[in-house]
Structures are given as structure tokens and as C-alpha cells.
Design a protein around this motif. Structure first.
Motif, PDB file in Angstrom:
ATOM      1  N   ASP A  10       8.555  13.030  -5.355  1.00  0.00           N
ATOM      2  CA  ASP A  10       7.106  13.107  -5.209  1.00  0.00           C
ATOM      3  C   ASP A  10       6.504  11.785  -5.675  1.00  0.00           C
ATOM      4  O   ASP A  10       7.126  11.044  -6.463  1.00  0.00           O
ATOM      5  CB  ASP A  10       6.554  14.277  -6.035  1.00  0.00           C
ATOM      6  CG  ASP A  10       5.094  14.552  -5.717  1.00  0.00           C
ATOM      7  OD1 ASP A  10       4.845  15.163  -4.652  1.00  0.00           O
ATOM      8  OD2 ASP A  10       4.221  14.164  -6.509  1.00  0.00           O
ATOM      9  N   LYS A  11       5.282  11.517  -5.191  1.00  0.00           N
ATOM     10  CA  LYS A  11       4.612  10.274  -5.572  1.00  0.00           C
ATOM     11  C   LYS A  11       4.134  10.301  -7.018  1.00  0.00           C
ATOM     12  O   LYS A  11       3.895   9.250  -7.625  1.00  0.00           O
ATOM     13  CB  LYS A  11       3.438  10.004  -4.631  1.00  0.00           C
ATOM     14  CG  LYS A  11       2.357  11.090  -4.694  1.00  0.00           C
ATOM     15  CD  LYS A  11       1.243  10.824  -3.711  1.00  0.00           C
ATOM     16  CE  LYS A  11       0.170  11.904  -3.761  1.00  0.00           C
ATOM     17  NZ  LYS A  11      -0.916  11.654  -2.796  1.00  0.00           N
ATOM     18  N   ASP A  12       3.989  11.534  -7.570  1.00  0.00           N
ATOM     19  CA  ASP A  12       3.581  11.684  -8.959  1.00  0.00           C
ATOM     20  C   ASP A  12       4.826  11.933  -9.808  1.00  0.00           C
ATOM     21  O   ASP A  12       5.539  12.920  -9.607  1.00  0.00           O
ATOM     22  CB  ASP A  12       2.600  12.844  -9.092  1.00  0.00           C
ATOM     23  CG  ASP A  12       1.995  12.919 -10.485  1.00  0.00           C
ATOM     24  OD1 ASP A  12       2.515  12.235 -11.396  1.00  0.00           O
ATOM     25  OD2 ASP A  12       1.034  13.683 -10.664  1.00  0.00           O
TER      26      ASP A  12
ATOM     27  N   SER B  73       0.808  -1.224   0.000  1.00  0.00           N
ATOM     28  CA  SER B  73       0.000   0.000   0.000  1.00  0.00           C
ATOM     29  C   SER B  73       0.843   1.277   0.000  1.00  0.00           C
ATOM     30  O   SER B  73       0.297   2.365  -0.187  1.00  0.00           O
ATOM     31  CB  SER B  73      -0.927   0.014   1.224  1.00  0.00           C
ATOM     32  OG  SER B  73      -0.163   0.108   2.425  1.00  0.00           O
ATOM     33  N   LEU B  74       2.146   1.156   0.228  1.00  0.00           N
ATOM     34  CA  LEU B  74       3.001   2.353   0.240  1.00  0.00           C
ATOM     35  C   LEU B  74       3.064   2.966  -1.150  1.00  0.00           C
ATOM     36  O   LEU B  74       3.181   2.263  -2.163  1.00  0.00           O
ATOM     37  CB  LEU B  74       4.416   1.992   0.708  1.00  0.00           C
ATOM     38  CG  LEU B  74       4.554   1.543   2.168  1.00  0.00           C
ATOM     39  CD1 LEU B  74       6.003   1.148   2.455  1.00  0.00           C
ATOM     40  CD2 LEU B  74       4.112   2.640   3.121  1.00  0.00           C
ATOM     41  N   GLN B  75       2.978   4.306  -1.196  1.00  0.00           N
ATOM     42  CA  GLN B  75       3.025   5.018  -2.464  1.00  0.00           C
ATOM     43  C   GLN B  75       4.437   5.004  -3.051  1.00  0.00           C
ATOM     44  O   GLN B  75       5.432   5.123  -2.338  1.00  0.00           O
ATOM     45  CB  GLN B  75       2.587   6.478  -2.260  1.00  0.00           C
ATOM     46  CG  GLN B  75       1.135   6.648  -1.865  1.00  0.00           C
ATOM     47  CD  GLN B  75       0.174   6.364  -3.021  1.00  0.00           C
ATOM     48  OE1 GLN B  75       0.572   6.353  -4.187  1.00  0.00           O
ATOM     49  NE2 GLN B  75      -1.084   6.112  -2.690  1.00  0.00           N
ATOM     50  N   ASP B  76       4.508   4.876  -4.371  1.00  0.00           N
ATOM     51  CA  ASP B  76       5.790   4.979  -5.061  1.00  0.00           C
ATOM     52  C   ASP B  76       6.258   6.437  -5.047  1.00  0.00           C
ATOM     53  O   ASP B  76       5.449   7.367  -5.189  1.00  0.00           O
ATOM     54  CB  ASP B  76       5.669   4.495  -6.507  1.00  0.00           C
ATOM     55  CG  ASP B  76       5.485   2.982  -6.586  1.00  0.00           C
ATOM     56  OD1 ASP B  76       5.934   2.303  -5.645  1.00  0.00           O
ATOM     57  OD2 ASP B  76       4.894   2.503  -7.562  1.00  0.00           O
ATOM     58  N   VAL B  77       7.548   6.619  -4.868  1.00  0.00           N
ATOM     59  CA  VAL B  77       8.142   7.964  -4.852  1.00  0.00           C
ATOM     60  C   VAL B  77       9.165   8.041  -5.980  1.00  0.00           C
ATOM     61  O   VAL B  77      10.064   7.191  -6.069  1.00  0.00           O
ATOM     62  CB  VAL B  77       8.813   8.271  -3.498  1.00  0.00           C
ATOM     63  CG1 VAL B  77       9.475   9.645  -3.535  1.00  0.00           C
ATOM     64  CG2 VAL B  77       7.782   8.204  -2.370  1.00  0.00           C
ATOM     65  N   TYR B  78       8.987   9.068  -6.838  1.00  0.00           N
ATOM     66  CA  TYR B  78       9.883   9.280  -7.964  1.00  0.00           C
ATOM     67  C   TYR B  78      10.752  10.509  -7.683  1.00  0.00           C
ATOM     68  O   TYR B  78      10.306  11.474  -7.053  1.00  0.00           O
ATOM     69  CB  TYR B  78       9.098   9.485  -9.263  1.00  0.00           C
ATOM     70  CG  TYR B  78       8.292   8.265  -9.657  1.00  0.00           C
ATOM     71  CD1 TYR B  78       8.818   7.295 -10.501  1.00  0.00           C
ATOM     72  CD2 TYR B  78       6.984   8.093  -9.184  1.00  0.00           C
ATOM     73  CE1 TYR B  78       8.081   6.190 -10.864  1.00  0.00           C
ATOM     74  CE2 TYR B  78       6.237   6.989  -9.540  1.00  0.00           C
ATOM     75  CZ  TYR B  78       6.799   6.039 -10.379  1.00  0.00           C
ATOM     76  OH  TYR B  78       6.062   4.925 -10.731  1.00  0.00           O
ATOM     77  N   GLU B  79      11.980  10.462  -8.160  1.00  0.00           N
ATOM     78  CA  GLU B  79      12.915  11.580  -7.965  1.00  0.00           C
ATOM     79  C   GLU B  79      13.313  12.153  -9.307  1.00  0.00           C
ATOM     80  O   GLU B  79      13.799  11.435 -10.187  1.00  0.00           O
ATOM     81  CB  GLU B  79      14.169  11.133  -7.206  1.00  0.00           C
ATOM     82  CG  GLU B  79      15.146  12.270  -6.962  1.00  0.00           C
ATOM     83  CD  GLU B  79      16.402  11.806  -6.250  1.00  0.00           C
ATOM     84  OE1 GLU B  79      16.457  11.959  -5.019  1.00  0.00           O
ATOM     85  OE2 GLU B  79      17.312  11.291  -6.934  1.00  0.00           O
TER      86      GLU B  79
ATOM     87  N   PRO C  32      10.536   3.824  -9.404  1.00  0.00           N
ATOM     88  CA  PRO C  32      10.537   4.675  -8.204  1.00  0.00           C
ATOM     89  C   PRO C  32      11.814   4.458  -7.391  1.00  0.00           C
ATOM     90  O   PRO C  32      12.401   3.385  -7.395  1.00  0.00           O
ATOM     91  CB  PRO C  32       9.293   4.212  -7.443  1.00  0.00           C
ATOM     92  CG  PRO C  32       9.061   2.815  -7.899  1.00  0.00           C
ATOM     93  CD  PRO C  32       9.501   2.764  -9.338  1.00  0.00           C
ATOM     94  N   VAL C  33      12.211   5.510  -6.716  1.00  0.00           N
ATOM     95  CA  VAL C  33      13.398   5.415  -5.860  1.00  0.00           C
ATOM     96  C   VAL C  33      13.033   4.981  -4.456  1.00  0.00           C
ATOM     97  O   VAL C  33      13.913   4.604  -3.657  1.00  0.00           O
ATOM     98  CB  VAL C  33      14.137   6.771  -5.831  1.00  0.00           C
ATOM     99  CG1 VAL C  33      14.661   7.128  -7.212  1.00  0.00           C
ATOM    100  CG2 VAL C  33      13.236   7.886  -5.290  1.00  0.00           C
ATOM    101  N   SER C  34      11.754   5.019  -4.134  1.00  0.00           N
ATOM    102  CA  SER C  34      11.304   4.628  -2.801  1.00  0.00           C
ATOM    103  C   SER C  34       9.827   4.266  -2.903  1.00  0.00           C
ATOM    104  O   SER C  34       9.076   4.842  -3.722  1.00  0.00           O
ATOM    105  CB  SER C  34      11.503   5.797  -1.830  1.00  0.00           C
ATOM    106  OG  SER C  34      11.041   5.469  -0.544  1.00  0.00           O
TER     107      SER C  34
ATOM    108  N   MET D 235       4.687  15.205 -11.729  1.00  0.00           N
ATOM    109  CA  MET D 235       4.764  16.366 -10.851  1.00  0.00           C
ATOM    110  C   MET D 235       6.204  16.607 -10.407  1.00  0.00           C
ATOM    111  O   MET D 235       6.656  17.755 -10.332  1.00  0.00           O
ATOM    112  CB  MET D 235       3.855  16.147  -9.633  1.00  0.00           C
ATOM    113  CG  MET D 235       3.855  17.325  -8.658  1.00  0.00           C
ATOM    114  SD  MET D 235       3.260  18.854  -9.417  1.00  0.00           S
ATOM    115  CE  MET D 235       1.528  18.430  -9.689  1.00  0.00           C
ATOM    116  N   SER D 236       6.947  15.559 -10.070  1.00  0.00           N
ATOM    117  CA  SER D 236       8.336  15.739  -9.654  1.00  0.00           C
ATOM    118  C   SER D 236       9.154  16.383 -10.773  1.00  0.00           C
ATOM    119  O   SER D 236       9.996  17.255 -10.529  1.00  0.00           O
ATOM    120  CB  SER D 236       8.932  14.392  -9.249  1.00  0.00           C
ATOM    121  OG  SER D 236       8.983  13.514 -10.359  1.00  0.00           O
ATOM    122  N   LEU D 237       8.886  15.962 -12.033  1.00  0.00           N
ATOM    123  CA  LEU D 237       9.615  16.554 -13.156  1.00  0.00           C
ATOM    124  C   LEU D 237       9.242  18.022 -13.353  1.00  0.00           C
ATOM    125  O   LEU D 237      10.111  18.870 -13.610  1.00  0.00           O
ATOM    126  CB  LEU D 237       9.303  15.747 -14.417  1.00  0.00           C
ATOM    127  CG  LEU D 237      10.056  16.166 -15.694  1.00  0.00           C
ATOM    128  CD1 LEU D 237      11.549  15.983 -15.508  1.00  0.00           C
ATOM    129  CD2 LEU D 237       9.556  15.375 -16.888  1.00  0.00           C
TER     130      LEU D 237
END
Length: 538
Positions: free
Chosen positions: A143-145, A39-45, A437-439, A148-150
Motif C-alpha cells: 500500500d502507498k501508506d 509523481s508516482l506514489q511510494d508503495v510499501y510492503e 518503498p518497494v515500488s 496502513m500496509s502494516l
């Protein structure tokens, strides 16, 4: 060591009685934990790298005359400004990130979260350098999106580029104006203190300290000088007394030698029957000269008159000298001459008299100066203290004035340097975000849940064993009760009991194997399983 092994074996055998409890707890924790990890959200960098060159050719001309490079300073200032609330609010509006918060409190929390998530760093070693230097900078945001992170990184990079290339000069102009105002103010103060110091020196001429020091130094110097003069005077008086004693023991005249020259014979003819003096020879020479002149001139010739006057004067001085000799009881013999020792002593005595007179005059002047200084003991120290205060105020204002002028010159040169400087900005890596994702690192978290579940299950089994202890062998019973054990009766297992035990152990092994298989399946199905659980929860 053997006792420890026996103790561990007993505890493991005791906990083994509750193995199904352990298996159930392990399964429960694994299922719940793995579902939570899914259930943890993916985080992109997203990040971007760029190079900023703040050193220009102008630096090699100006060198160290100016203050540290303001363009380099600007990069550091922009790094801090990028994390300020106005910039982050602008970025949130441009990327529609502000739509995630509908209340003012939510927007404040969003901006605070951005300040923590956005990272702007320089190349290694820049932070420890004595001043900002050229280097590679990195902007990163998570960010999870992914999109959005880009977008956030692109907006931050644009703001960074605008702030650096724009080269704000307002701060430099304000600094120059401030320094000029301060220089004008301190210039007026410096002139006022110069006038006050000059007026004070004019009003207290003769009372100001000299190069040798202040009042007490001057008084000490005068006292030391007075002591030295007194010693010199004492020595001079001692020498004078010695010379006077020697002079009294010497006769002014001595007997002339028997062999006399022609001048001595002439002097004897001048002396006649009276005593010889130092004037007889000169009188005889002048009389011979007069005789030669009378052969050529009359009595009224100027040369004759001049020589005659000299002879008359010498005869008068000779008569006075003879009278002095007779009063002193001197020898009346016609064969006397001046005593050279007496003459030398007389010359030395005259010189020492002059020295004594000079020393007494210096002593008188020094005593007068010392008396004058002592009479002004309440005036001169106060004047010196006031002069010191005026001089200190003047030096302090002048030092500040000179420092401000130096800073103004440096700031003017630095401002012109900034106007001529060109910032070399080069984008190394454009804004980029990876597909993965990085996290979080789900495989690591899934394995951690498995390890924790197995440990928790074993802990529950051991806890139940501690709550319901049993004796496993004769030695354990004897150690705990302290009583002698006479014997032990072995339990006889029937065939059906052996069959049931095998089935139970097989079921436990299958349950454990299923747990491991489920863990492997969870590792393989991370992406689809996580997406399904997040959609189900969301």
C-alpha cells in the motif's frame, strides 16, 4: 558490409542536420518523464511469516485409516477464506481502510483491489504436494501508506490465527449426520432388494441359471453331453456285436483230458452214460457227504435233510442242462468239460449289455432335458434377464451402502482425531514493513526515460531527414539519378563560418552535457524531489 557502413554514414550525416530538433525533443521528454516518475506514489510492503504444524502424534497411531489430515486441509481453506469478501470487509473496517471509499461502488472496487494485493503463500513445494503438509506461510500486502500496509497484515494475521486455532468442527458433524442419514436410507433399499431377490428365486426354482452358466450355456452343455453319449453308445454296440460273433464261434464244452482225478471219476459215476455237466462234481461231493451223515444220523436229521435237498436241486438243474445240450446238438460224450473261453466271452457280453442299458438310459434322460429346455426357450432367458437386473440393482445398492459405512467410520475416527489434535502455531517473523518503498524503482524508471528520450530525439531527426533528403557525395547523386557525374565543386568556408560552426557544436555539446547532469541530479534528489512534486500535485 562496406555498403551497409556507407548507408549508415549517409543516414547519420543526414539526420545530423536536425540535431537541435533531436536535442529539444530529448529535453522535453526527459523533463516530462522525470516529473511523472517523481509523481508516482511510494508503495510499501508489509509481511509476516509463521509456521503451522498440522501433524500430531495421533497420526502415528491412526496411520492411514482416516482420510487426509483435516487440520492441514483447514490451513488451505483458511488461505482461500482470507481472500473472501466478509473477511476483507472486516479488515477494512478494523484498519479504517474503508474510509478511502465513500460510495458502494467505491467500496466494491476497494475490496476487489484488496483481493488482488493481498498474497498468502506457503513454503515451496506445498502446492505440489499430494495433500497439505506442515510449512511456513507468508502474508504480504502493499500500500502507498506504510502504516496502513502494516495494519492490514496484522489484522489478516490475527484472523488467520483465530481460524486455525479455533478448529471448526461444524463441517465434520454435518458430514457425519449426512452419512448416517444416507446409510439409513440405503439400508432400507438394501433390505427391499434382498426380499425381492429372495422371492424371485423361490418363485422360479429350477429355472434359474446354474454355476455353469445361463440358459444357452446349459443347452449347449446338454447337447455336447448328448453327442458324447451317442458316441459312447455306438462304440458299446460295436463291441457287443463283436463279442456276440466271437461267442457264436465258441463251443460251451470241450473234451476232458484222459487223466482224471478222483473227483472227476466220481462225477463220471454220477453222469453214467449221459453227457457230463458242470453239476456232476458237486453232486458227487454232496452224495459222499450224505453217506457220511447217514452213518451217524437218521433220515430225519436236519443236516441229512438239507444235504438231500441240495442234491435234488442240483439233479434238477443237471437234467435241465442236459436237455439244453441235446437241443443244441452238443456232444453227448461223457468226457466233456466247460469251455473257459466261452465263459469269459459270456461275462464280457453281460458287462457290455449292462453298459449299453446304462447309456441308453442316460441318453433318454438327456433328450428329455434338452426337449424341456427347448420348450422353455421363451421363459428361461426372460427369467435370467430379470434375475440379472435384480442382482445388479442389489449389488449396486450394497456397494454404495458398504462405501457409505466405510466413509462414516473414517469420518468418525477423523473427527475424534481432530478433537485430540493440537495445532502448533509459531510466529517466525512478526508483521514488519521496511522504511524504504518497494515500488516504484525510480532510478530504473529515470534511466529508462533518458534512454527513451534519446531514442525519440534521434528518431525525430531521422524522420525530418527522410522528409527533406539531400545528396551528401558524388556517388550518392550518381546512384540515385543514374546519370554520369562530370565533377564536383567544393564549398569554401570563411573564417567566420568556421567560428560559427564551432560555437554551434559547443552549444550542442553543452546542451547534451546539461541533460546528463540533470539526469544525475534527478537520481540524487529522488526522495526530496519526489516528495515535493507529489505535494505540489496533491
Amino acid at each position: 558490409m562496406n555498403d551497409l557502413i556507407i548507408f549508415l554514414r549517409r543516414e547519420i550525416v543526414g539526420a545530423w542536420r536536425y540535431r537541435w530538433w533531436a536535442m529539444g525533443v530529448a529535453w522535453g521528454i526527459c523533463v516530462i518523464g522525470w516529473l511523472f516518475v517523481y509523481s508516482l506514489q511510494d508503495v510499501y510492503e508489509a509481511n509476516a511469516k509463521f509456521f503451522v504444524e498440522t501433524r500430531s502424534r495421533l497420526d502415528r497411531v491412526i496411520g492411514e485409516v482416516t482420510t487426509p489430515d483435516q487440520v492441514g486441509d483447514q490451513v488451505n481453506l483458511v488461505k482461500q477464506a482470507m481472500l473472501g469478501r466478509p473477511v476483507l470487509e472486516k479488515v477494512a473496517r478494523e484498519t479504517d481502510l474503508d474510509l478511502r471509499a465513500s460510495t458502494p461502488m467505491g467500496k466494491n472496487e476497494l475490496i476487489s483491489s484488496l483481493q488482488q494485493k493481498i498474497v498468502i503463500t506457503g513454503s515451496p513445494g506445498m502446492e505440489r504436494a499430494p495433500r497439505p503438509t506442515d510449512g511456513i506461510y507468508t502474508i504480504a500486502f502493499r500500500d502507498k501508506d506504510r502504516a496502513m500496509s502494516l495494519a492490514v497484515v496484522e489484522a489478516l494475521l490475527n484472523e488467520f490465527m483465530v481460524d486455525v486455532v479455533r478448529g471448526r468442527q461444524d463441517s465434520s458433524k454435518e458430514t457425519i449426520e449426512f452419512l448416517r442419514e444416507e446409510i439409513t436410507k440405503y439400508s432400507e433399499q438394501l433390505k427391499a432388494r434382498e426380499r425381492a431377490l429372495a422371492d424371485f428365486k423361490q418363485q422360479n426354482v429350477g429355472l434359474l441359471p446354474s454355476d455353469s452358466g445361463g440358459y444357452f450355456n446349459r443347452l449347449q452343455d446338454e447337447l455336447t453331453n448328448l453327442s458324447g453319449l451317442e458316441v459312447q453308445l455306438e462304440n458299446a454296440l460295436s463291441r457287443k456285436a463283436t463279442l456276440e460273433a466271437q461267442l457264436r464261434g465258441e463251443n460251451p464244452f470241450v473234451d476232458e483230458p484222459a487223466t482224471a482225478t478222483s473227483s472227476s471219476a466220481a462225477a463220471a459215476r454220477v453222469a453214467g452214460s449221459g453227457p457230463r455237466t458242470e453239476f456232476d462234481t458237486r453232486i458227487a461231493e454232496l452224495e459222499a457227504q450224505l453217506s457220511e451223515l447217514l452213518l451217524r444220523f437218521t433220515d430225519r436229521h436236519p443236516d441229512v435233510i438239507s444235504v438231500q435237498e441240495q442234491i435234488d436241486q442240483l439233479r434238477d438243474r443237471r437234467a435241465a442242462r442236459i436237455e439244453e445240450i441235446q437241443q443244441n446238438g452238443g456232444a453227448t460224450s461223457s468226457a466233456l468239460a466247460n469251455n473257459p473261453v466261452h465263459q469269459q466271452l459270456q461275462i464280457a457280453l453281460n458287462e457290455i449289455n449292462v453298459e449299453v442299458a446304462g447309456l441308453r438310459s442316460q441318453l433318454s434322460r438327456d433328450r428329455a432335458r434338452i426337449a424341456d429346455l427347448r420348450n422353455k426357450v421363451d421363459i428361461i432367458p426372460a427369467i435370467e434377464a430379470q434375475l440379472t437386473e435384480l442382482t445388479r440393482d442389489y449389488d449396486q445398492v450394497k456397494s454404495t451402502y458398504d462405501e457409505l459405512r466405510t466413509l462414516l467410520e473414517q469420518e468418525v475416527i477423523a473427527s475424534r482425531k481432530q478433537e485430540a489434535a493440537v495445532v502448533n502455531f509459531r510466529l517466525i517473523d512478526p508483521p514488519y514493513v521496511g522504511n524504504e518503498p518497494v515500488s516504484p524503482i525510480r532510478s530504473l524508471f529515470l534511466f529508462a526515460v533518458l534512454v527513451f528520450a534519446l531514442g525519440a530525439g534521434g528518431g525525430i531527426a531521422w524522420l525530418l531527414h527522410m522528409l527533406n533528403p539531400v545528396f551528401h557525395d558524388v556517388s550518392n547523386l550518381r546512384d540515385i539519378t543514374g546519370l554520369p557525374v562530370l565533377g564536383a565543386v567544393s564549398m569554401t568556408w570563411l573564417d567566420r563560418h568556421h567560428a560559427h560552426r564551432k560555437v554551434e557544436l559547443s552549444s550542442f555539446a553543452v546542451a547534451g552535457g546539461m541533460l546528463v547532469v540533470t539526469f544525475v541530479l534527478a537520481l540524487l534528489a529522488q526522495e526530496p524531489g519526489g516528495l515535493f512534486i507529489r505535494q505540489l500535485v496533491g
